[in-house]
Design a protein around this motif. Sequence first.
Motif, PDB file in Angstrom:
ATOM      1  N   VAL A  48       0.857  -1.181   0.000  1.00 38.71           N
ATOM      2  CA  VAL A  48       0.000   0.000   0.000  1.00 38.71           C
ATOM      3  C   VAL A  48       0.896   1.235   0.000  1.00 38.71           C
ATOM      4  N   THR A  49       0.760   2.076  -1.022  1.00 37.46           N
ATOM      5  CA  THR A  49       1.519   3.323  -1.083  1.00 37.46           C
ATOM      6  C   THR A  49       0.537   4.477  -0.944  1.00 37.46           C
ATOM      7  N   VAL A  50       0.805   5.359   0.025  1.00 39.25           N
ATOM      8  CA  VAL A  50      -0.080   6.478   0.310  1.00 39.25           C
ATOM      9  C   VAL A  50       0.637   7.781  -0.055  1.00 39.25           C
ATOM     10  N   ASN A  51      -0.036   8.575  -0.904  1.00 38.37           N
ATOM     11  CA  ASN A  51       0.466   9.889  -1.329  1.00 38.37           C
ATOM     12  C   ASN A  51       1.894   9.829  -1.871  1.00 38.37           C
ATOM     13  N   ASN A  52       2.234   8.717  -2.518  1.00 38.34           N
ATOM     14  CA  ASN A  52       3.578   8.515  -3.080  1.00 38.34           C
ATOM     15  C   ASN A  52       4.679   8.761  -2.060  1.00 38.34           C
TER      16      ASN A  52
END
Length: 171
Positions: free
Chosen positions: A42-46
């Motif tokens: 899971v990647t959040v806001n790069n």
Amino acid sequence: MTPIHFNTHIGKLEHLMGTHYLEIPAEVVQVLGGKFNVRLLVTVNNALTYQGGIVALGQGRGYITLTKQRLKELGLKEGSPATVTLTKDESQYGTPVPEELTELFRQDDEGKARFDQLKPGMQRYIIQHVAAVKSSQLRIDRSITLIENLKRLKVGQETFREILGLEERKL
């Protein structure tokens, strides 16, 4: 699996001790096969990538938990918008294995074989319980205790409490 990108928001589940989460829209759950037993990166806001899994939220939607530490790192709070990228987690267990547990498995063939008989969720529970302490000596102690307890239990009937060395709760 091709990476899946979408926009969502940070929610909060009061009935789960105020757990924060990323809401996964129903259409994204469908792209993932309509199932909730998939391990993901899971990647959040790069800005931050971590391993996780989707839990059912209702109406075809799902959620992935977001710890307070991760929220702080990202500068987010309940209600904040977030851009998310999901990719399949190809790691063996879906969570990093502490070196102390890996070393124990190298030295204890019976313990490793017994661990391999567990369902993936139970394996992750053991790995995460060992990893939860900062001290290397405590990780060694936990590894040995959990695997020794596991070796004494009947295959297919293990519980978290018994692996921890606790008695089963009586109803």
